[in-house]
Each structure stands twice: as structure tokens, then as C-alpha cells.
Design an enzyme around this catalytic site. Structure first.
Site, PDB file in Angstrom:
ATOM      1  N   GLU A   1       5.098 -43.097 -19.931  1.00 50.98           N
ATOM      2  CA  GLU A   1       6.581 -43.975 -20.538  1.00 50.98           C
ATOM      3  C   GLU A   1       6.150 -44.412 -21.857  1.00 50.98           C
ATOM      4  OE1 GLU A   1       8.220 -48.289 -18.748  1.00 50.98           O
ATOM      5  OE2 GLU A   1       6.479 -47.582 -18.349  1.00 50.98           O
ATOM      6  N   HIS A   2       4.618 -45.629 -22.059  1.00 47.07           N
ATOM      7  CA  HIS A   2       4.604 -45.374 -23.433  1.00 47.07           C
ATOM      8  C   HIS A   2       2.806 -44.570 -23.995  1.00 47.07           C
ATOM      9  CE1 HIS A   2       5.996 -49.093 -20.749  1.00 47.07           C
ATOM     10  NE2 HIS A   2       7.206 -49.177 -21.862  1.00 47.07           N
TER      11      HIS A   2
END
Length: 425
Positions: A321-322
Site C-alpha cells: 500500500e505504502h
């Protein structure tokens, strides 16, 4: 707790994290079917059972007076920071707006594409172990920028009333109505509509596994943004990175919930050791320590690899996601990033800056789905329509080709639709 792992140990944690019990889907199907068939009656029963809601249908919708009261309960510092965040998110998403276009051919044909917003958007805001005004902003602002007129928010009420910070964020971000209901039953209400909650065209926003499965099952009845799972960050770092930064960034993800993931990948064994020490040190200071410990045990750790190429390969495999690149000249590595919801470059771009204020959306693909999903954007609230205008000259130039293609497919009424226009000219 073992923090320093090899690559195989981390991948094993990830594979176990993705396992979903089949019986959850059956429970969700039952909830969806009952709300679809019984409407408000089923909705209020589930709200009482799962959300702890103690009211009735008459106060399921949050009143304007309750929102006014919430403004009196939040501090000016929060309100100022919130408005700054909203403006930055608004400015970023405004740059995403596509333009309708038309092209005119020599024979007078006009072809084009127009964009129109959905009429009603539903946004889901979690209300579990923490309150998330930032989630309100990240879901509502893109809808508002896209031109959606009716933005319906659902969020479970914990305790006697709704969180005032969430209510203030909703009004500031442009939400038009709020309902104190959450879980799969809230998704069902948005997808199918009840007498109290309107049917929407698109549902966005993250939630727990029940919410995610509900969104998966109603897709096709309504559109959805993505199937969001637990939050995650992967940080690639070399010896130039500070262990304090790495440890804090791991912990910032792990505190979301027990399935969240905080991972550091490095080829510097000494940096790994110092980062692990800082994690242990910071853990003693944090109020959500128990949640963090479970998250690190389930799907966190510090992985030591051979070199930067292996680090990037592993990060692309995880498709997080990040992704943070805590490296000298991080822009030099950007082209090697194939799969990530958002990429944070350098020592002073920690993931929380993107969570709250930078401007890009924080609703991002998780659980490896950044291989094919994108962040939430204005596109999720827009529809494209093709526009076709034929002049008589243009029609006659193309008509016989259309007839030939239609008859080849055995669709003779299609061919007839063109033939009758030729014969009448």
C-alpha cells in the site's frame, strides 16, 4: 518477539495474513440478503446487534443540530489543521479532473467522450478501534471535486453518540447526509437502498473484513473503489537512514490494527539491529502497544537482503500500500518501482504526511493489489460516455462496411437498420 527476519519468513507471514475464512462470506451473504429483502427492519436489528446502536429509525440519521454541537466540542487547532488538509486534498484532486473532448472529421462526423459524475456516492468511514476524520476527507473531497451532488456517509456509532471530530470533518468535506450504521449491513443499505438510506451508485472507503467482503459481493449492483485490506508500509533503507525514523514508520502502520503490516528492508545488518532496538524502545511509550505487538507478530519485521536490487524486487513482489524509499537520491529509484499504492521519497516524507495532509489520497490498494488497482481518485466518481454523430455524407461513406460486418455476424436486423437509411436517400 523476533523482529529481524529473512525474506522467506516475511513471505510466510504475508501468505498467512491473506487467508480468509470461508464462513465469513456466508455470514455476509446472509446479512446482505436480509437487508435487501427486509430493508430498514433488518438494518436496525443488525445495527443494534453489531454496532451497539440503541436508537430507532427516527434517529439513525445524524441531525444538523448534532453536527452544530460537534463544532462546539472540537478545538480550533484541529479545525485549522482539518481545513488545511481539505484544501490540499481538494487542490491535488482537482488536477485529476479529465476533460470531455470532441473531434470533427472531414465529412462532418463528430466523435467524442464526455464525463459525468455519479448522482449519489456512498462513503464508508470506519469506527472501530479509532476514529478517522482523515478518512472522511479522503473519500468525500474527491467526490465533491468530481461534482457529485449527494454524498452519503455511513459510520458506526461507538458509545452514546457519534465522534464529534468525524462529524465536523464530514460537514467541512461536503458530506450531505450521515447515518450512524456500519459493517456489512451498512454496505447492504447503500447498495440496495432502504426507506431511510438511499441507494447509491458507488461505494468507497475502507473497513474490516466484513465490510470488504460485503463490497466484493455487491459489486455489479453498485460500483466500488477497491477491496481494501489491512494497512501496510514497506520501507527500503540503506546505511544513510536513521534507525529512529525506520522504527517510527514501522510502528505508525502497526498501530492501525492487529493485521496491519510494518516492514523495513535493508542490506545493512547493523542498521537492522539498531532499528529493532528502537522499535523495542518506542513500544514502551505508545498507548496502542498491544495492537502493535500483535501486528508485528502477524505481519511485520525487518528483512536483511543482499543488495538494493533484491530489496526492490521483494518490494515489488509484496506490492505494498505504502512504499518508502529512504535512500540517497530516491528519485533515481522511482522508475524501478513497479507496484505500490503510494511512494514516499526521502527522509522527510514519512507515510503519515500522506495519510493526513500532503494531498494525494490515502485510500490505497492493499494486500498486493497495487499490481492492478490504483488509489482512490475523482475517477471513482465519474462515468465516461461516448458521443457519436454521423453526417449524411459520413453515414453513406461507412454504411456498406457496417452492413457487411453485421451480416457476417448474422445480425441482419443490424444491417437492416443501416439499409433502410440508404434506400431512403
Amino acid at each position: 518477539m523476533k523482529l529481524i527476519l529473512n525474506k522467506e519468513e516475511l513471505l510466510d507471514k504475508y501468505s498467512r495474513r491473506k487467508a480468509v475464512e470461508e464462513d465469513i462470506e456466508q455470514q455476509v451473504r446472509k446479512i446482505l440478503n436480509e437487508v435487501a429483502s427486509s430493508g430498514d427492519e433488518a438494518l436496525i436489528e443488525y445495527a443494534r446487534e453489531f454496532d451497539g446502536f440503541k436508537g430507532d429509525l427516527s434517529n439513525l440519521k445524524v441531525s444538523e443540530e448534532e453536527i452544530d454541537k460537534a463544532y462546539r466540542e472540537v478545538d480550533d487547532g484541529f479545525l485549522n489543521s482539518l481545513r488545511k488538509a481539505i484544501q490540499r486534498v481538494f487542490d491535488f484532486h482537482q488536477k485529476q479532473l479529465p476533460r470531455s473532448w470532441f473531434t470533427t472529421e472531414e465529412n462532418g462526423n463528430i466523435l467524442g467522450q464526455i464525463y459525468t459524475p455519479v448522482e449519489v456516492a456512498g462513503i464508508y468511514v470506519p469506527g472501530g478501534t479509532a476514529a478517522y476524520p482523515s478518512s472522511v476527507v479522503m473519500n468525500a473531497v474527491p467526490a465533491k471535486v468530481a461534482g457529485v451532488k449527494r454524498i452519503v456517509m455511513v459510520s458506526p456509532q461507538k458509545g452514546e453518540r457519534m465522534n464529534p471530530y468525524v462529524l465536523v470533518a464530514a460537514r467541512e468535506a461536503g458530506v450531505t447526509e450521515i447515518y450512524r450504521v456500519g459493517g456489512a449491513h451498512a454496505i447492504a443499505a447503500l447498495a440496495f437502498g432502504t426507506k431511510t438510506i438511499p441507494r447509491v451508485d458507488v461505494i468507497t472507503g475502507p473497513g474490516n473484513i466484513y465490510v470488504t467482503i460485503a463490497k466484493k459481493l455487491v459489486y455489479g449492483t453498485v460500483n466500488i473503489d477497491m477491496l481494501a485490506g489491512p494497512s501496510e508500509v514497506v520501507v527500503i533503507a540503506d546505511s544513510s537512514a536513521k534507525p529512529e525514523y525506520l522504527a517510527a514508520d514501522m510502528l505508525s502502520q502497526a498501530e492501525h490494527d492487529s493485521l496491519a503490516s510494518g516492514v523495513v528492508i535493508t542490506w545493512d545488518g547493523e542498521l537492522a539491529r539498531k532499528t529493532a532496538q528502537k522499535v523495542e524502545e518506542y513500544l514502551k511509550l505508545l498507548p496502542r502497544r498491544e495492537i502493535i505487538l500483535k501486528a508485528l507478530e502477524n505481519c511485520g519485521g525487518i528483512v536483511v537482503v543482499d543488495d538494493e536490487e533484491e530489496a526492490l524486487q521483494l518490494a515489488n513482489q509484496l506490492a505494498p500500500e505504502h512504499l518508502e524509499l529512504m535512500l540517497p537520491n530516491p528519485f533515481g529509484y522511482l522508475a524501478k518501482v513497479k507496484n505500490a499504492g503510494a511512494v514516499f521519497l526521502g527522509q522527510f516524507s514519512p507515510e503519515p504526511m500522506g495519510d493526513y495532509l500532503a494531498g494525494p489520497n490515502h485510500v490505497l490498494p492493499t494486500s498486493g493489489t497495487s499490481r492492478f488497482y490504483s488509489p482512490l481518485s475523482v475517477d471513482n466518481f465519474l462515468k465516461k460516455s461516448s458521443v457519436i454523430y454521423y453526417s449524411q455524407e459520413g453515414f453513406l461513406a461507412d454504411a456498406r462496411d457496417v452492413i457487411k460486418l453485421a451480416e457476417t455476424e448474422g445480425l441482419f436486423a443490424h444491417a437492416l437498420s443501416v439499409k433502410v437509411r440508404i434506400s431512403n436517400e
